[in-house]
Scaffold this motif. Structure first.
Motif, PDB file in Angstrom:
ATOM      1  N   GLU A  71       0.784  -1.222  -0.075  1.00 42.64           N
ATOM      2  CA  GLU A  71       0.054  -0.032   0.114  1.00 42.64           C
ATOM      3  C   GLU A  71       0.947   1.281   0.044  1.00 42.64           C
ATOM      4  N   PHE A  72       1.988   1.430   1.031  1.00 39.42           N
ATOM      5  CA  PHE A  72       2.915   2.284   0.681  1.00 39.42           C
ATOM      6  C   PHE A  72       3.578   2.560  -0.589  1.00 39.42           C
ATOM      7  N   ILE A  73       3.721   1.291  -1.114  1.00 38.08           N
ATOM      8  CA  ILE A  73       4.442   1.578  -2.450  1.00 38.08           C
ATOM      9  C   ILE A  73       3.441   2.186  -3.689  1.00 38.08           C
ATOM     10  N   ALA A  74       2.128   1.598  -3.762  1.00 34.14           N
ATOM     11  CA  ALA A  74       1.111   2.113  -4.637  1.00 34.14           C
ATOM     12  C   ALA A  74       0.906   3.603  -4.393  1.00 34.14           C
ATOM     13  N   ASP A  75       1.036   3.827  -2.992  1.00 34.95           N
ATOM     14  CA  ASP A  75       0.669   5.554  -2.976  1.00 34.95           C
ATOM     15  C   ASP A  75       2.068   6.283  -3.045  1.00 34.95           C
ATOM     16  N   GLY A  76       2.769   5.732  -3.734  1.00 26.52           N
ATOM     17  CA  GLY A  76       3.766   6.687  -4.152  1.00 26.52           C
ATOM     18  C   GLY A  76       5.083   6.873  -2.988  1.00 26.52           C
ATOM     19  N   GLY A  77       4.877   6.003  -2.131  1.00 30.04           N
ATOM     20  CA  GLY A  77       5.876   6.139  -1.022  1.00 30.04           C
ATOM     21  C   GLY A  77       7.487   6.166  -1.214  1.00 30.04           C
ATOM     22  N   TYR A  78       8.007   5.653  -2.320  1.00 31.25           N
ATOM     23  CA  TYR A  78       9.089   5.970  -2.913  1.00 31.25           C
ATOM     24  C   TYR A  78       9.305   7.091  -3.792  1.00 31.25           C
ATOM     25  N   THR A  79       8.431   7.778  -4.111  1.00 31.92           N
ATOM     26  CA  THR A  79       8.607   9.055  -4.835  1.00 31.92           C
ATOM     27  C   THR A  79       8.358  10.086  -4.293  1.00 31.92           C
ATOM     28  N   ASP A  80       7.991  10.192  -3.014  1.00 34.11           N
ATOM     29  CA  ASP A  80       7.515  11.330  -2.201  1.00 34.11           C
ATOM     30  C   ASP A  80       8.467  11.722  -1.153  1.00 34.11           C
ATOM     31  N   PHE A  81       9.270  12.622  -1.173  1.00 30.99           N
ATOM     32  CA  PHE A  81      10.511  13.030  -0.217  1.00 30.99           C
ATOM     33  C   PHE A  81       9.957  13.281   1.085  1.00 30.99           C
ATOM     34  N   LYS A  82       8.794  13.716   1.332  1.00 31.69           N
ATOM     35  CA  LYS A  82       8.280  14.431   2.606  1.00 31.69           C
ATOM     36  C   LYS A  82       8.270  13.207   3.677  1.00 31.69           C
ATOM     37  N   PHE A  83       8.299  11.847   3.259  1.00 27.70           N
ATOM     38  CA  PHE A  83       8.210  10.783   4.220  1.00 27.70           C
ATOM     39  C   PHE A  83       9.620  10.326   4.798  1.00 27.70           C
ATOM     40  N   TRP A  84      10.514  10.852   3.962  1.00 32.27           N
ATOM     41  CA  TRP A  84      12.028  10.151   4.245  1.00 32.27           C
ATOM     42  C   TRP A  84      12.873  11.233   5.003  1.00 32.27           C
ATOM     43  N   HIS A  85      13.840  10.621   5.794  1.00 34.69           N
ATOM     44  CA  HIS A  85      15.052  11.374   6.560  1.00 34.69           C
ATOM     45  C   HIS A  85      15.886  11.970   4.830  1.00 34.69           C
ATOM     46  N   SER A  86      16.267  13.050   5.201  1.00 35.60           N
ATOM     47  CA  SER A  86      17.316  13.627   4.314  1.00 35.60           C
ATOM     48  C   SER A  86      18.448  12.438   3.745  1.00 35.60           C
ATOM     49  N   GLU A  87      18.829  11.919   4.697  1.00 34.22           N
ATOM     50  CA  GLU A  87      19.795  10.852   4.210  1.00 34.22           C
ATOM     51  C   GLU A  87      19.207   9.663   3.514  1.00 34.22           C
ATOM     52  N   GLY A  88      18.049   9.325   3.747  1.00 35.00           N
ATOM     53  CA  GLY A  88      17.318   8.292   3.336  1.00 35.00           C
ATOM     54  C   GLY A  88      16.743   8.670   1.845  1.00 35.00           C
ATOM     55  N   TRP A  89      16.432  10.019   1.764  1.00 35.29           N
ATOM     56  CA  TRP A  89      15.741  10.163   0.424  1.00 35.29           C
ATOM     57  C   TRP A  89      17.052  10.387  -0.562  1.00 35.29           C
ATOM     58  N   GLU A  90      18.429  10.740  -0.106  1.00 36.69           N
ATOM     59  CA  GLU A  90      19.550  10.606  -0.984  1.00 36.69           C
ATOM     60  C   GLU A  90      19.471   9.293  -1.400  1.00 36.69           C
ATOM     61  N   TRP A  91      19.342   8.199  -0.500  1.00 38.32           N
ATOM     62  CA  TRP A  91      19.555   6.744  -0.709  1.00 38.32           C
ATOM     63  C   TRP A  91      18.577   6.309  -1.748  1.00 38.32           C
ATOM     64  N   VAL A  92      17.414   6.632  -1.710  1.00 38.66           N
ATOM     65  CA  VAL A  92      16.418   6.526  -2.707  1.00 38.66           C
ATOM     66  C   VAL A  92      16.798   6.861  -3.936  1.00 38.66           C
ATOM     67  N   LYS A  93      17.465   8.116  -4.098  1.00 38.84           N
ATOM     68  CA  LYS A  93      17.803   8.595  -5.283  1.00 38.84           C
ATOM     69  C   LYS A  93      18.942   8.106  -6.013  1.00 38.84           C
ATOM     70  N   GLU A  94      19.822   7.806  -5.250  1.00 38.50           N
ATOM     71  CA  GLU A  94      21.111   7.171  -5.898  1.00 38.50           C
ATOM     72  C   GLU A  94      20.909   5.733  -6.145  1.00 38.50           C
ATOM     73  N   ASN A  95      20.066   4.950  -5.472  1.00 45.99           N
ATOM     74  CA  ASN A  95      19.777   3.794  -5.914  1.00 45.99           C
ATOM     75  C   ASN A  95      18.592   3.377  -6.743  1.00 45.99           C
ATOM     76  N   ALA A  96      17.932   4.310  -7.136  1.00 46.23           N
ATOM     77  CA  ALA A  96      16.580   4.214  -7.738  1.00 46.23           C
ATOM     78  C   ALA A  96      15.653   3.184  -7.043  1.00 46.23           C
ATOM     79  N   ALA A  97      15.654   3.372  -5.798  1.00 41.74           N
ATOM     80  CA  ALA A  97      14.795   2.392  -4.826  1.00 41.74           C
ATOM     81  C   ALA A  97      13.242   2.525  -4.997  1.00 41.74           C
ATOM     82  N   GLN A  98      12.712   1.382  -5.174  1.00 39.30           N
ATOM     83  CA  GLN A  98      11.279   1.512  -5.430  1.00 39.30           C
ATOM     84  C   GLN A  98      10.486   0.081  -4.567  1.00 39.30           C
ATOM     85  N   SER A  99      11.413  -0.416  -3.874  1.00 41.77           N
ATOM     86  CA  SER A  99      10.734  -1.616  -3.174  1.00 41.77           C
ATOM     87  C   SER A  99      11.746  -2.304  -2.361  1.00 41.77           C
TER      88      SER A  99
END
Length: 392
Positions: free
Chosen positions: A229-257
């Motif tokens: 449900e988190f993935i379907a709701d755009g959890g990996y594409t919305d920076f506001k849920f993430w720590h700054s360091e975590g959001w950098e990790w998402v972008k660097e690794n193209a994380a989606q799951s």
């Protein structure tokens, strides 16, 4: 008194043989080529785990306490030392997978040699308290590496494009849909930390009082269904849920799951030790790093528990299937002291830049879990059997 000592020795020898055999049992399904692979720095080749756990007994028990012992191979100090600066130079961690020698056969010969000498030593000597403590530490150390073996083997096979099966029998329990029940914990002063006569690691010691405000903690861990449900709701594409360091990790690794999830033919699949499978929606989500756990909790409008909250609540919740991220940095308890020498390097020097996980996992050996056990990893790590529990 002698009969009691002999019985204690027999029990220790039986435990030693059983635990040592289990490491080899874990490796039994592997092909010879699987023993040497090291895809990333955090993953060690299975061959290295088998050698390193053997080196521990040779280095800390046989060499200093058995005057008749002859070292199997002097060069193995360099090959199988992990991080003990006190012991001397060692192979750089990233190069463990570059070692075609010693061969797998050599490593198994090494294990047999050390095991035979250990059994002879344990049978023929009254064990002093120092040796008993070292032996307990060595056996618990080997059990830690048994869990690492499962994690590293899964990473090695799970990053092979053929998705090879480790074992068709390596199927986790069937899960029913876990409820979303929360347990209320009253405010007050509580005690945490290990107490008792059995074994614990030094980082669990220093039982102390903590004050906790009222909180509610989920009885069960977060499931794959909830995480989807988190993935379907755009959890990996919305920076506001993430720590700054975590959001950098998402972008660097193209994380989606989570790690080992693959979107194939319009559906999510999950690599398991039994091969690529449909995702079990009722199973606790696994292979989540701290960034993902914290982001999911934020998306739910909740948070992760502190390690103090987790330990206090542990008798009321269902735990043991996943290591559970807490919102606590890995720091020493009041009064913590590092032991002298190499043994003092076991936990204390890692008390920086890491987060605490509590509980145990499906890969944890039986008898190796405690409510006071403090596991710890860097926030980016996913490859352990890690999950999420919520607090509100």
């Amino acid at each position: 008194m002698q009969e009691k000592a002999a019985k204690v020795n027999q029990e220790i020898i039986k435990k030693f043989i059983s635990i040592r055999a289990h490491s080899e049992h874990i490796c039994k399904p592997l092909e010879i080529e699987d023993y040497v692979v090291q895809p990333v720095v955090d993953v060690s080749p299975p061959k290295w785990h088998l050698g390193h756990t053997t080196w521990f007994f040779e280095t800390f028990i046989l060499k200093p306490h058995d005057k008749n012992y002859k070292v199997f191979n002097e060069q193995y100090d360099f090959v199988f030392n992990s991080y003990y600066e006190s012991v001397g130079a060692r192979v750089v961690r990233t190069d463990r997978g570059n070692l075609s020698r010693p061969s797998v056969t050599d490593v198994y010969h090494y294990r047999t040699y050390v095991d035979q000498h250990m059994e002879t030593f344990l049978k023929s000597n009254p064990l002093c308290s120092e040796v008993i403590e070292l032996l307990e530490l060595g056996l618990n150390h080997e059990q830690q590496h048994q869990e690492l073996l499962f994690s590293d083997i899964k990473y090695i096979l799970g990053h092979n494009p053929l998705f090879p099966v480790y074992s068709p029998a390596a199927v986790l329990d069937e899960y029913t849909d876990l409820s979303s029940e929360f347990i209320e914990i009253a405010p007050g002063i509580y005690e945490i930390g290990y107490q008792g006569e059995g074994f614990c690691f030094d980082n669990e010691l220093g039982r102390h009082k903590v004050y906790l405000e009222r909180f509610e903690i989920a009885k069960y861990p977060v499931t794959n269904r909830q995480y989807l449900e988190f993935i379907a709701d755009g959890g990996y594409t919305d920076f506001k849920f993430w720590h700054s360091e975590g959001w950098e990790w998402v972008k660097e690794n193209a994380a989606q799951s989570p790690l080992y999830w693959h979107y194939i033919d319009q559906k999510w699949m999950n690599y398991t030790l039994a091969g690529l499978k449909d995702i079990n929606l009722n199973e606790p989500v696994c292979h989540i790093n701290f960034y993902e756990a914290a982001a999911f909790a934020s998306w739910k409008g909740m948070r992760l528990p502190t390690e103090e909250e987790w330990e206090v609540a542990s008798p009321e919740i269902k735990w043991g299937e996943r290591w559970e991220w807490t919102n606590s940095a890995y720091l020493p308890y009041p009064g913590f002291e590092k032991a002298a020498g190499a043994i003092g390097e076991y936990n204390g020097k890692f008390m920086v830049s890491q987060m605490v996980l509590r509980g145990a996992s499906v890969a944890t050996p039986k008898g190796h879990s405690r409510a006071t056990y403090r596991n710890f990893f860097h926030p980016r790590h996913q490859w352990q059997f890690m999950g999420i529990r919520l607090v509100k």
